[in-house]
Design an enzyme around this catalytic site. Structure first.
Site, mmCIF file in Angstrom:
data_model
loop_
_atom_site.group_PDB
_atom_site.id
_atom_site.type_symbol
_atom_site.label_atom_id
_atom_site.label_comp_id
_atom_site.label_asym_id
_atom_site.label_seq_id
_atom_site.Cartn_x
_atom_site.Cartn_y
_atom_site.Cartn_z
ATOM 1 N NE ARG A 43 48.119 35.120 44.610
ATOM 2 C CZ ARG A 43 47.326 34.553 43.726
ATOM 3 N NH1 ARG A 43 46.051 34.504 43.922
ATOM 4 N NH2 ARG A 43 47.793 34.023 42.613
ATOM 5 C CG ASP A 86 46.006 41.345 47.813
ATOM 6 O OD1 ASP A 86 45.664 41.460 46.612
ATOM 7 O OD2 ASP A 86 45.224 41.024 48.730
ATOM 8 C CG LEU A 87 49.173 41.890 41.983
ATOM 9 C CD1 LEU A 87 49.238 41.165 40.650
ATOM 10 C CD2 LEU A 87 50.213 43.011 42.029
ATOM 11 C CE LYS A 142 51.113 35.693 21.585
ATOM 12 N NZ LYS A 142 51.297 34.371 22.145
ATOM 13 C CG ASP A 171 55.139 39.670 18.478
ATOM 14 O OD1 ASP A 171 56.013 38.790 18.358
ATOM 15 O OD2 ASP A 171 54.035 39.608 17.921
ATOM 16 C CG HIS A 172 58.742 35.732 21.915
ATOM 17 N ND1 HIS A 172 57.455 35.309 21.913
ATOM 18 C CD2 HIS A 172 59.471 34.704 21.412
ATOM 19 C CE1 HIS A 172 57.401 34.078 21.445
ATOM 20 N NE2 HIS A 172 58.614 33.678 21.132
ATOM 21 C CE LYS A 176 61.296 33.624 17.770
ATOM 22 N NZ LYS A 176 61.853 32.612 18.650
ATOM 23 C CD GLU A 210 55.103 26.397 18.554
ATOM 24 O OE1 GLU A 210 55.710 26.395 19.621
ATOM 25 O OE2 GLU A 210 53.933 26.778 18.438
ATOM 26 C CG ASP A 229 49.392 30.815 20.926
ATOM 27 O OD1 ASP A 229 49.604 31.624 21.857
ATOM 28 O OD2 ASP A 229 50.054 29.774 20.773
ATOM 29 C CG HIS A 234 54.408 35.396 17.481
ATOM 30 N ND1 HIS A 234 54.744 36.404 18.337
ATOM 31 C CD2 HIS A 234 54.102 34.330 18.272
ATOM 32 C CE1 HIS A 234 54.641 35.964 19.599
ATOM 33 N NE2 HIS A 234 54.250 34.714 19.570
HETATM 34 C C1 BG6 Z 1 54.122 31.980 22.095
HETATM 35 C C2 BG6 Z 1 52.914 31.110 21.972
HETATM 36 O O1 BG6 Z 1 53.785 33.333 21.901
HETATM 37 O O2 BG6 Z 1 55.088 31.611 21.128
HETATM 38 C C3 BG6 Z 1 53.289 29.635 22.124
HETATM 39 O O3 BG6 Z 1 51.963 31.450 22.984
HETATM 40 C C4 BG6 Z 1 54.389 29.287 21.145
HETATM 41 O O4 BG6 Z 1 52.162 28.790 21.907
HETATM 42 C C5 BG6 Z 1 55.548 30.269 21.253
HETATM 43 O O5 BG6 Z 1 54.837 27.963 21.443
HETATM 44 C C6 BG6 Z 1 56.556 30.019 20.154
HETATM 45 O O6 BG6 Z 1 57.694 30.788 20.402
HETATM 46 P P1 BG6 Z 1 59.112 30.308 19.882
HETATM 47 O O7 BG6 Z 1 60.009 31.462 20.144
HETATM 48 O O8 BG6 Z 1 59.453 29.072 20.645
HETATM 49 O O9 BG6 Z 1 58.911 30.014 18.426
#
Ligand code: BG6
Length: 481
Positions: A43, A86-87, A142, A171-172, A176, A210, A229, A234
């Protein structure tokens, strides 16, 4: 191949914390295709030079082993550009289209790193501006929706503007390295697949633990909770990779068809089975790594009477011939004993033990975090003087040592795949909706009953009820075995 990569939300946390460092690593590894431009849009008014300086300063907060030298950063920064947008303004999209058309790169990847509630409006504007032609790909970060209905609504709008082949849902966890290795382990090696079934496997455990708390994200987290979450996306994605049938090819849709079948075969929850098979918890104050830390209710931006879960453990089954009766245990939580993400495949014991210590069954551990690796637990004879006694031993594969120069992080891998148009590690809309369909009865049961939020001390492995859930079947979590 020339490309333009555009980050909506170009000054936001996700962009500078995760995406820019990942792109820099790809650049440093020589993997970023030549002929690329990276455009951040946001912005406020800035010049390209000011944006480069902003990213340079943010990089000083990144892990020192990854931090660039000035000279390296300057070479990377030459790719960075900035544009004010400005979206809500159609003319700003027209301006963006012009900027992209002026060069006419082979591919334009539009990464929506904004708050997800803006996705539908941004997609509609992109469509109206003609930014949905076949050289365009859209990447959606996400959380995609808050429940089934909101996910369907986002997907409806995305599909009205883009084809499924243009939509890259991140979805990261799928980026991995250990997750890709799981595909290789199962489908490039003949060794495990014949054993990968109910006859040989006693149970499977997926733990995404975590040690960090919610940090400064209390407001987001309190609206979300651990089920939305981490489990809906995941953990369920990992489960599909473990349980899927071998796809007929390594193509995105062949893989995603198989993953969808797993999601559709998951045992559905009822209000009653939620009470029996799902444990939810919230951390109270405790000790993590020798330091005392506050409880969830004391965290910033968390209401003092919050009932949001920071821990979930559940038991489910995949109802098909391969897996009938095999428990799948899923567990995730903040402020647990360690940062530890792993999948444990517990094999059945030998049918007729002839050694005294044969009670130990084999176990395969797929380690995702903190390091990537594989451990195979076996029994072996120690040597002379031990009689018939066997000892547990471990075959240990550390991927960082096996492939020291080729390791890439999750976002680096996924960004490169999006640029190259490879959808294999992205989630299709039907998978994502099916995952919501499966978790919804849990959300409903919690909302209706308000019951049973357990607490656990920060630094522990969650509420005692999580151990009891597994013990009920005569099993134990990996750290209790
Ligand atoms: C995210 C969540 O998708 O993944 C976070 O929103 C979480 O709450 C994170 O901490 C964990 O990712 P990673 O790669 O650090 O295990």
């Amino acid at each position: 191949m020339s490309f333009d990569l555009v980050f909506f939300g170009g000054t936001g946390d996700l962009t500078w914390r995760k995406l820019m460092p990942a792109l820099f690593q790809a650049f440093r590894h020589g993997k970023l295709p030549a002929g690329g431009r990276i455009l951040a849009v946001a912005r406020d008014e800035r010049t390209d030079e000011e944006y480069r300086q902003f990213i340079r300063e943010r990089f000083s907060e990144v892990d020192s082993s990854k931090r660039p030298s000035d000279e390296e950063f300057d070479r990377f920064a030459a790719l960075l550009h900035y544009r004010r947008m400005d979206l809500s303004q159609p003319t700003d999209y027209a301006g963006l289209k012009q900027w992209l058309d002026d060069r006419g790169a082979d591919t334009a990847v539009l990464y929506l790193a904004t708050s997800p509630h803006l996705f539908p409006a941004i997609c509609e504007q992109l469509g109206a501006a003609g930014l949905n032609h076949d050289k365009v790909r859209v990447v959606l970060e996400k959380p995609l929706g808050h429940d089934l209905a909101s996910a369907q609504e986002i997907n409806r709008v995305v599909r009205s503007v883009f084809t499924e082949q243009q939509a890259f849902r991140i979805d990261h966890y799928l980026g991995k390295p250990s997750v890709q290795n799981l595909m290789a382990l199962r489908f490039a090696n003949a060794l495990f697949e014949p054993l990968w079934r109910r006859e040989s496997i006693a149970n499977i455990q997926i733990t995404l633990a975590e040690s960090l708390g919610v940090g400064t994200r209390g407001d987001f987290y309190d609206r979300t909770g651990a089920l939305r979450d981490m489990i809906q996306n995941h953990a369920l994605q990992l489960l599909t990779m473990i349980a899927m049938e071998p796809p007929s090819t390594n193509d995105a849709d062949a893989i995603r068809d198989e993953k969808l079948k797993v999601l559709k075969s998951l045992k559905p929850f009822t209000a009653e089975s939620v009470t029996r098979d799902v444990v939810r918890g919230q951390y109270r104050a405790g000790n993590v790594d020798g330091k005392s830390v506050p409880g969830y209710l004391e965290e910033v931006k968390v209401p003092a009477d919050s009932r949001c879960e920071t821990f979930v453990a559940l038991r489910t089954e995949v109802q098909n011939w391969r897996w009938a009766g095999v428990p799948f245990y899923l567990r995730t939580g903040k402020r647990l004993g360690a940062r530890d993400a792993q999948i444990v495949v517990n094999f059945r014991p030998v049918p007729h033990p002839i050694f005294p210590s044969a009670g130990h069954a084999n176990k395969l551990v797929i380690k995702l975090q903190p390091e990537d690796g594989l451990e195979l637990h076996l029994l072996a004879a120690k040597g002379a003087g031990q009689g018939d006694a066997l000892s547990p031993v471990r075959l240990d594969l550390d991927f960082d040592k096996a492939f020291p120069t080729d390791r890439v992080g999750a976002y680096e891998r996924l960004l490169l795949d999006a640029i190259a148009g490879r959808l294999n590690l992205f989630v299709r809309s039907d998978e994502q909706e099916q995952a919501w369909r499966w978790v919804e009865p849990i959300l409903d049961a919690w909302e209706n009953s308000g019951s049973d939020l357990k607490t656990y001390a920060a630094g522990s492995w969650g509420p005692a009820a999580a151990s009891a859930l597994v013990a009920r079947d005569g099993n134990a979590w990996a750290e209790e075995q």
